[in-house]
Design an enzyme around this catalytic site. Structure first.
Site, PDB file in Angstrom:
ATOM      1  N   ASP A  79       0.804  -1.225   0.000  1.00  0.00           N
ATOM      2  CA  ASP A  79       0.000   0.000   0.000  1.00  0.00           C
ATOM      3  C   ASP A  79       0.831   1.265   0.000  1.00  0.00           C
ATOM      4  O   ASP A  79       0.398   2.294  -0.503  1.00  0.00           O
ATOM      5  CB  ASP A  79      -0.946   0.017   1.201  1.00  0.00           C
ATOM      6  CG  ASP A  79      -0.208   0.257   2.510  1.00  0.00           C
ATOM      7  OD1 ASP A  79       0.646  -0.579   2.871  1.00  0.00           O
ATOM      8  OD2 ASP A  79      -0.463   1.288   3.153  1.00  0.00           O
ATOM      9  N   ASP A  82       5.765   0.317   3.160  1.00  0.00           N
ATOM     10  CA  ASP A  82       6.047  -0.913   3.886  1.00  0.00           C
ATOM     11  C   ASP A  82       5.783  -2.111   2.977  1.00  0.00           C
ATOM     12  O   ASP A  82       5.586  -1.951   1.770  1.00  0.00           O
ATOM     13  CB  ASP A  82       5.220  -0.976   5.178  1.00  0.00           C
ATOM     14  CG  ASP A  82       3.722  -0.826   4.908  1.00  0.00           C
ATOM     15  OD1 ASP A  82       3.304  -0.990   3.743  1.00  0.00           O
ATOM     16  OD2 ASP A  82       2.968  -0.549   5.863  1.00  0.00           O
ATOM     17  N   TYR A 233      -5.450   0.609   9.039  1.00  0.00           N
ATOM     18  CA  TYR A 233      -6.604   0.726   8.148  1.00  0.00           C
ATOM     19  C   TYR A 233      -7.848   0.177   8.835  1.00  0.00           C
ATOM     20  O   TYR A 233      -8.609  -0.601   8.270  1.00  0.00           O
ATOM     21  CB  TYR A 233      -6.329   0.026   6.815  1.00  0.00           C
ATOM     22  CG  TYR A 233      -5.247   0.730   6.030  1.00  0.00           C
ATOM     23  CD1 TYR A 233      -5.500   1.947   5.403  1.00  0.00           C
ATOM     24  CD2 TYR A 233      -3.962   0.204   5.946  1.00  0.00           C
ATOM     25  CE1 TYR A 233      -4.501   2.614   4.703  1.00  0.00           C
ATOM     26  CE2 TYR A 233      -2.957   0.866   5.254  1.00  0.00           C
ATOM     27  CZ  TYR A 233      -3.240   2.059   4.635  1.00  0.00           C
ATOM     28  OH  TYR A 233      -2.247   2.715   3.940  1.00  0.00           O
ATOM     29  N   GLU A 473       5.773   9.682   3.008  1.00  0.00           N
ATOM     30  CA  GLU A 473       5.443   8.339   2.522  1.00  0.00           C
ATOM     31  C   GLU A 473       4.449   8.408   1.371  1.00  0.00           C
ATOM     32  O   GLU A 473       3.394   9.041   1.486  1.00  0.00           O
ATOM     33  CB  GLU A 473       4.854   7.491   3.658  1.00  0.00           C
ATOM     34  CG  GLU A 473       4.651   6.037   3.267  1.00  0.00           C
ATOM     35  CD  GLU A 473       4.297   5.147   4.450  1.00  0.00           C
ATOM     36  OE1 GLU A 473       4.480   3.924   4.340  1.00  0.00           O
ATOM     37  OE2 GLU A 473       3.850   5.674   5.494  1.00  0.00           O
TER      38      GLU A 473
END
Length: 496
Positions: A79, A82, A233, A473
């Site tokens: 996603d 990571d 999430y 990120e």
């Protein structure tokens, strides 16, 4: 008391003094940005990489995913920075990539339309695997705590590849509903180029929606899921919007009146009028209202008028001249919402502005915002300001898309980008051995071309700090809607 100002204030002041871009728009290569925004997804791939892989510093990874369930869960996308495959944001990414193709694919050069569909299929091939077993949906692969404890290349992963599954009658309305939306939307995207695959996608979308609607509740409320999904999430905003969103995409894909009735009958009970000013991986309301409004505006389906009223209301909040304008902007003009990864809001809202502008234009209508009537051009101007800000027309004079222009973030929070590639350093780099690269002040050795980072603070400042993941990120769901947005401006470069 320390009276020294942080260095980013001096950097910002210098940028303000030297950059005319805050006050006058520069010329942007939207076509180049479009190509790069799609290329980014190849850097996020999990699984066996194909021969035509263009991001060559990546290699195969996650090849045993699913083994604990004796099933194949290879593929899909990581996603962000990571190495976890979170189903909720991956499905939303897929929906938005597909909607980009549906809404703006005709504007794309043939090569980029093909690349976009390849990016969609990399996700849908995986999502089909997640709903391949009766009364079960796989919602995540990878233990996020084990993963986040390491700074490790995906190719070297030795952290637990825990598989998270929800079995009926336990609920997963949010992930299953979003997966239904993703598969339905992608079936529309593939209909002309691969009708057989489109039919498979639609058939599985119907199955995923049945799971979502039959066993209502949030996936992260399951005790076996909560510790893996949260706080990353978690379903914070409820699962009801995903049920309506899934139904809306199934209506779009199938023209089946069953889903029209669902939208008509469940709008109030499932909160279609609530939280209408949000759109992202967790909250679908604004996108739902825009999507359903197409059938009102172009198909005269007035039984869905309440969705259009909510879409109109949302658009009015984005227009500074409107009396109902209340969205927050940075001094430099960027849409800003607190919470990190702010550019996700700028890209999703820009997409909705352009999609709604198309629907208004095709039906020769406008939005009445009390004291002002707003037409398609005004909505497109709002979107263009966001796009140009992201590409460099901002107080920092910095492109927030990596690899676009000569000034962009060099130290993004991304494991694969910041560690030496397996091509250059074939030796295994263990969990904690990567820390030296994480803590380094050097630029990342592998440029993740096309990645859009989380973005600046509410004062337009940006530090280019790998440690500050909220700003540095990239995520797939920041990029996905931007593909459609850039396709529009690449086809209309002189729009002003």
């Amino acid at each position: 008391m320390n009276n020294l100002l942080p260095i980013h204030y001096f950097l910002l002041l210098a940028a303000l003094l030297t950059q005319p871009s805050l006050f006058q728009s520069s010329y942007h290569e939207y076509q180049e940005a479009l190509s790069k925004s799609i290329l980014f997804f190849e850097g996020q791939r999990s699984g066996y990489l194909p021969q035509d892989q263009r991001v060559t510093w990546r290699a195969n990874s996650g090849l045993s995913d699913g083994w604990s369930y004796n099933t194949d869960l290879t593929g899909g996308y990581y996603d962000a920075g990571d190495n976890v495959k979170f189903g909720f944001p991956m499905a939303f990414t897929t929906t938005m990539l597909s909607w980009s193709v549906i809404e703006f694919g005709d504007s794309m050069p043939p090569d980029e339309l093909r690349n976009s569909l390849v990016a969609v299929r990399w996700a849908t091939d995986y999502l089909l695997k997640t709903v391949s077993q009766p009364d079960r949906i796989f919602v995540q692969v990878g233990d996020p705590y084990g993963d986040h404890n390491c700074w490790e290349r995906p190719e070297d992963m030795d952290t637990p590849r825990t598989v998270y599954a929800v079995d009926a009658p336990n609920p997963a309305s949010d992930v299953a509903g979003e997966t239904a939306a993703a598969l339905a939307a992608s079936s529309v995207a593939f209909r002309s180029s691969d009708p057989g695959y489109a039919e498979t996608l639609l058939r599985n979308a119907i199955k995923a929606f049945q799971f979502a609607d039959s066993y209502r509740g949030a996936y992260s409320d399951n005790s076996n899921i909560r510790d893996g999904a949260c706080p990353f999430y978690c379903d914070f905003d409820g699962y009801q919007d995903e049920l309506l969103w899934g139904a809306a995409w199934l209506r779009r894909a199938s023209s089946d009146d069953t889903y029209l009735s669902y939208l008509q009958n469940n709008g109030k009970t499932l909160g279609a009028d609530d939280n209408i000013n949000e759109f992202g991986w967790d909250n679908k309301h604004a996108g739902l209202n825009v999507l359903v409004s197409k059938e009102v505006l172009e198909g005269n389906m007035y039984s869905l008028q309440s969705y259009k009223a909510s879409a109109d209301s949302f658009m009015c909040t984005l227009i500074p001249e409107s009396s109902s304008s209340h969205i927050e902007y940075t001094p430099g003009g960027l849409i800003y919402k607190p919470g990190g990864s702010n550019l996700q809001h700028a890209t999703t809202i820009s997409f909705l502005l352009l999609a709604y502008a198309n629907y208004l234009e095709r039906s020769s209508q406008f939005v009445s915002c009390g004291n002002v009537n707003v037409g398609p051009q005004s909505l497109r101007q709002q979107a263009k300001r966001q796009v140009d800000y992201i590409l460099g027309d901002n107080p920092m004079g910095l492109s927030y898309m990596v690899g676009y222009s000569d000034r962009y973030p060099q130290r993004i929070h991304h494991r694969g980008s910041s560690l030496p590639s397996v091509k250059d350093h074939p030796e295994f780099i263990a969990c904690k051995e990567g820390s030296v690269y994480f803590n380094s002040s050097n630029p990342n050795p592998n440029v993740l071309v096309g990645a859009i980072v989380g973005g600046p603070s509410n004062d337009d400042s940006y530090d280019d700090n790998r440690d500050d993941f909220r700003k540095s990120e990239p995520t797939t769901y920041i990029n996905a809607p931007f593909v459609g947005v850039l396709a529009y401006f690449a086809a209309n470069p002189n729009f002003s």
